[in-house]
Design a protein around this motif. Structure first.
Motif, PDB file in Angstrom:
ATOM      1  N   PHE A 138       0.943  -1.313  -0.174  1.00 32.71           N
ATOM      2  CA  PHE A 138      -0.053  -0.002   0.035  1.00 32.71           C
ATOM      3  C   PHE A 138       0.954   1.384   0.059  1.00 32.71           C
ATOM      4  O   PHE A 138       0.650   2.041  -0.888  1.00 32.71           O
ATOM      5  N   TYR A 139       1.771   1.482   0.897  1.00 30.80           N
ATOM      6  CA  TYR A 139       2.800   2.419   1.044  1.00 30.80           C
ATOM      7  C   TYR A 139       3.946   2.562   0.087  1.00 30.80           C
ATOM      8  O   TYR A 139       4.549   3.576   0.193  1.00 30.80           O
ATOM      9  N   ASN A 140       4.263   1.309  -0.520  1.00 36.43           N
ATOM     10  CA  ASN A 140       5.225   1.039  -1.561  1.00 36.43           C
ATOM     11  C   ASN A 140       6.582   1.420  -0.565  1.00 36.43           C
ATOM     12  O   ASN A 140       7.671   1.906  -1.027  1.00 36.43           O
ATOM     13  N   GLN A 141       6.737   0.642   0.381  1.00 35.39           N
ATOM     14  CA  GLN A 141       7.651   0.697   1.733  1.00 35.39           C
ATOM     15  C   GLN A 141       8.475  -0.457   1.581  1.00 35.39           C
ATOM     16  O   GLN A 141       7.953  -1.724   1.714  1.00 35.39           O
ATOM     17  N   PRO A 142       9.766  -0.693   1.150  1.00 33.22           N
ATOM     18  CA  PRO A 142      10.325  -2.159   1.484  1.00 33.22           C
ATOM     19  C   PRO A 142      10.196  -2.648   2.613  1.00 33.22           C
ATOM     20  O   PRO A 142      10.443  -1.816   3.624  1.00 33.22           O
ATOM     21  N   GLU A 143      10.045  -3.919   2.522  1.00 35.15           N
ATOM     22  CA  GLU A 143       9.961  -4.872   4.036  1.00 35.15           C
ATOM     23  C   GLU A 143       8.769  -4.099   4.860  1.00 35.15           C
ATOM     24  O   GLU A 143       8.594  -4.477   5.964  1.00 35.15           O
ATOM     25  N   GLY A 144       7.714  -3.252   4.223  1.00 33.91           N
ATOM     26  CA  GLY A 144       6.720  -2.848   4.876  1.00 33.91           C
ATOM     27  C   GLY A 144       7.173  -1.978   6.025  1.00 33.91           C
ATOM     28  O   GLY A 144       6.528  -1.794   7.093  1.00 33.91           O
ATOM     29  N   ALA A 145       8.425  -1.185   5.854  1.00 31.84           N
ATOM     30  CA  ALA A 145       9.103  -0.417   6.966  1.00 31.84           C
ATOM     31  C   ALA A 145       8.038   0.660   7.370  1.00 31.84           C
ATOM     32  O   ALA A 145       7.465   1.588   6.655  1.00 31.84           O
ATOM     33  N   LEU A 146       7.572   0.712   8.674  1.00 36.48           N
ATOM     34  CA  LEU A 146       6.482   1.575   9.103  1.00 36.48           C
ATOM     35  C   LEU A 146       6.916   2.929   9.157  1.00 36.48           C
ATOM     36  O   LEU A 146       6.111   3.717   8.755  1.00 36.48           O
ATOM     37  N   TYR A 147       8.199   3.305   9.494  1.00 39.09           N
ATOM     38  CA  TYR A 147       8.655   4.558   9.598  1.00 39.09           C
ATOM     39  C   TYR A 147      10.006   5.101   8.630  1.00 39.09           C
ATOM     40  O   TYR A 147      10.883   5.729   8.760  1.00 39.09           O
ATOM     41  N   GLY A 148      10.003   4.120   7.374  1.00 40.40           N
ATOM     42  CA  GLY A 148      10.906   4.388   6.568  1.00 40.40           C
ATOM     43  C   GLY A 148      12.244   3.851   6.849  1.00 40.40           C
ATOM     44  O   GLY A 148      12.460   2.678   7.444  1.00 40.40           O
ATOM     45  N   VAL A 149      13.396   4.457   6.474  1.00 40.30           N
ATOM     46  CA  VAL A 149      14.895   4.070   6.761  1.00 40.30           C
ATOM     47  C   VAL A 149      15.130   4.280   8.212  1.00 40.30           C
ATOM     48  O   VAL A 149      14.364   5.138   9.143  1.00 40.30           O
ATOM     49  N   ARG A 150      15.835   3.311   8.829  1.00 42.13           N
ATOM     50  CA  ARG A 150      16.082   3.660  10.393  1.00 42.13           C
ATOM     51  C   ARG A 150      17.510   4.443  10.598  1.00 42.13           C
ATOM     52  O   ARG A 150      18.484   4.276   9.870  1.00 42.13           O
ATOM     53  N   LYS A 151      17.396   5.344  11.518  1.00 38.82           N
ATOM     54  CA  LYS A 151      18.482   6.210  11.844  1.00 38.82           C
ATOM     55  C   LYS A 151      19.163   5.333  12.729  1.00 38.82           C
ATOM     56  O   LYS A 151      18.722   4.656  13.819  1.00 38.82           O
ATOM     57  N   ASP A 152      20.583   5.366  12.479  1.00 35.68           N
ATOM     58  CA  ASP A 152      21.448   4.338  13.461  1.00 35.68           C
ATOM     59  C   ASP A 152      22.546   5.330  14.111  1.00 35.68           C
ATOM     60  O   ASP A 152      23.453   5.991  13.274  1.00 35.68           O
ATOM     61  N   CYS A 153      22.470   5.387  15.291  1.00 36.88           N
ATOM     62  CA  CYS A 153      23.623   6.217  15.871  1.00 36.88           C
ATOM     63  C   CYS A 153      25.137   5.553  15.669  1.00 36.88           C
ATOM     64  O   CYS A 153      26.019   6.258  15.811  1.00 36.88           O
ATOM     65  N   LYS A 154      25.081   4.309  15.748  1.00 37.94           N
ATOM     66  CA  LYS A 154      26.434   3.869  15.245  1.00 37.94           C
ATOM     67  C   LYS A 154      26.784   3.892  13.437  1.00 37.94           C
ATOM     68  O   LYS A 154      28.151   3.760  13.643  1.00 37.94           O
ATOM     69  N   ASP A 155      26.066   4.424  12.833  1.00 40.07           N
ATOM     70  CA  ASP A 155      26.348   4.797  11.686  1.00 40.07           C
ATOM     71  C   ASP A 155      25.570   5.916  10.960  1.00 40.07           C
ATOM     72  O   ASP A 155      24.621   5.585  10.028  1.00 40.07           O
ATOM     73  N   ILE A 156      25.343   7.008  11.511  1.00 40.99           N
ATOM     74  CA  ILE A 156      24.507   7.995  11.259  1.00 40.99           C
ATOM     75  C   ILE A 156      24.443   8.356   9.964  1.00 40.99           C
ATOM     76  O   ILE A 156      23.530   8.816   9.381  1.00 40.99           O
ATOM     77  N   MET A 157      25.818   8.671   9.420  1.00 36.93           N
ATOM     78  CA  MET A 157      25.909   9.221   7.957  1.00 36.93           C
ATOM     79  C   MET A 157      25.255   8.317   6.945  1.00 36.93           C
ATOM     80  O   MET A 157      24.898   8.963   5.769  1.00 36.93           O
TER      81      MET A 157
END
Length: 507
Positions: free
Chosen positions: A430-449
């Motif tokens: 429905f949202y055209n989101q890979p893996e049904g990602a609820l909030y899109g891409v994940r922000k990761d403080c271990k690799d923020i860039m």
């Protein structure tokens, strides 16, 4: 008036806010939405004569003085949307089945602090320092408050890029309190040791300051934004799935094609799609291989299994706040894990507000976080053609959720008239989101860039907007729309206009 033309790919929250703001700047906007009904997460659907929201259930920043309130007033849509505040003495409740304790979180910084001190008096100083840290971190983000200025990622304090779980642990020692303070995890898809503290702080501050909800469904906001675009001479076209973005050898987008065979051209193109979906439909030479690989390697947030329940008349009282449940303490950071035997270990449920709303609820939405791996065996299927095994799996999982609701509200099953379910596959398609990602891409403080995507892409007249750029949700996406518009008209120009109106009109 500037009559440069803009095509926006995606008619959800991000595409519509960006289109409405650009229309106010004089651009001729065309929004192309793949679904039959515009709105994305704002869209509502009807089953059994009852209207259900698809995603936008809890609203922060829409109280007078809030950033999204200011944007909506600038666009002239405040009179077109009907809102109600949640209970001021209980914006959220969290129940742990292990000890039967329910925490009732009040609105406001001082009340929030005092409440937790009353529940955990031995942690009083840590609670004060923790809440102070939340507001301090949020204050570092200028765009969150519609302030002019820079938001360079590495000009912030040390704690800004701590893990959210570490921020809580730094101030709080009691393991139960640590778990409770992370209860908003389902609002941002948090992962212990990875989700940045600033994400946790922004979401918490947004809702501690006072959430609202729609009366009569979220579609009204999508329709109001579309009307702004139409009134400015633009158009929002539903049922037009962009299947190709053509890019010249000079890396200029020249046209988009849709699955229905139509071609649209403009001076600028703005994508509200997940970045990997965008690169998939662009001509092969549009982006360097390194960029495609980088976009494809960004981890996604987890997804959800949702129950949409039509309640029998006058059987279940309306609850004017969101309810959270956990099986036990120590599980709040594990929503991205799936165990077929123990799922669900926690979820959130709500009774959306009708217009008008009486003493009893007509419906309930139960949102259970779930990784895409739980439905991966059906990943090659399409809507309505997933097979009997999938339908049986959904029914089994719905029954498990109802079992938990029986523990929370004995006799709940007798209140259920009809129910429908959606899974991570539904969200993916429905949202055209890979893996049904609820909030899109994940922000990761271990690799923020890795997940920091600039608004301008490698294609010179192609920009990004939506939840994958800065922050997701009702606050983050409209604020990102402001950033996207300013990429075209000049930094701080739109913010200045919004704040000028705010001063002229007053709260």
């Amino acid at each position: 008036m500037n009559r440069q033309t803009v095509i926006i790919i995606g008619g959800g929250l991000g595409g519509l806010f960006t289109g409405a703001l650009l229309t106010k700047e004089g651009y001729a906007v065309t929004v192309l939405e793949k679904n039959a009904v515009i709105g994305g997460g704002l869209q509502t659907f009807t089953r059994g004569g009852v209207s259900f929201e698809t995603g936008m259930h809890i609203l922060g920043g829409l109280r007078p003085g809030g950033s999204i309130y200011k944007i909506c007033r600038y666009l002239g849509i405040l009179d077109s949307i009907r809102l109600r505040d949640v209970d001021h003495d209980c914006i959220d409740s969290i129940t742990y089945l292990s000890d039967g304790h329910t925490y009732r979180i009040p609105e406001g910084r001082e009340a929030f602090t005092a409440y937790f001190i009353s529940e955990f008096p031995s942690e009083a100083q840590g609670i004060r320092d923790y809440v102070e840290a939340l507001y301090r971190l949020a204050d570092e983000v200028d765009f969150f408050y519609l302030r002019s200025g820079g938001d360079e990622l590495f000009s912030h304090s040390e704690q800004f890029l701590w893990a959210a779980s570490d921020l809580i642990a730094h101030y709080v020692h009691d393991p139960h309190l640590r778990d409770v303070l992370a209860y908003m995890n389902p609002m941002y898809g948090g992962v212990a040791g990875h989700t940045p503290a600033y994400i946790h702080a922004l979401i918490n501050v947004l809702y501690i300051d006072g959430p609202s909800r729609f009366m009569g469904g979220s579609q009204q906001m999508a329709d109001a934004l579309a009307q702004v675009i139409a009134d400015g001479g633009g158009r929002v076209v539903s049922g037009e799935c962009v299947s190709a973005v053509h890019v010249s050898p000079e890396r200029m987008a020249t046209a988009v094609e849709t699955a229905s065979g139509h071609t649209y051209s403009a001076d600028y193109y703005i994508s509200a799609l997940h970045p990997s979906r965008l690169t998939d439909i662009c001509d092969a030479g549009a982006f360097p291989k390194s960029y495609r690989m980088r976009v494809g390697s960004i981890p996604n947030t987890y997804s959800a299994f949702t129950l949409y329940i039509k309640l029998k008349p006058e059987t279940f009282r309306y609850i004017n706040h969101t309810c959270y449940y956990q099986d036990d303490y120590g599980l709040v950071w594990q929503h991205g894990e799936y165990d077929a035997e123990t799922w669900p270990r926690g979820f959130m449920y709500m009774t959306p507000s009708d217009d008008p709303q009486g003493d009893y609820a007509s419906k309930m939405i139960i949102n259970c976080l779930m990784p895409f791996s739980a439905v991966a065996q059906w990943s090659d299927t399409t809507v309505g053609r997933r097979g009997a095994a999938y339908e049986a799996w959904k029914q089994q999982h719905a029954e498990r959720v109802l079992d938990r609701m029986e523990c929370l509200h004995p006799g709940f099953r007798t209140c259920v008239d009809q129910l429908w379910t959606s899974s991570p596959l539904t969200i993916r398609d429905f949202y055209n989101q890979p893996e049904g990602a609820l909030y899109g891409v994940r922000k990761d403080c271990k690799d923020i860039m890795l997940s920091q995507l600039p608004i301008w892409t490698k294609v010179k007249n192609l920009l990004l907007t939506g939840q994958n750029v800065n922050l997701h949700g009702i606050c983050g996406v409209p604020l990102t729309a402001v950033n996207t518009v300013e990429a075209l008209i000049g930094r701080d120009k739109l913010i200045e206009k919004i704040n000028r109106m705010d001063k002229e009109v007053g709260v």
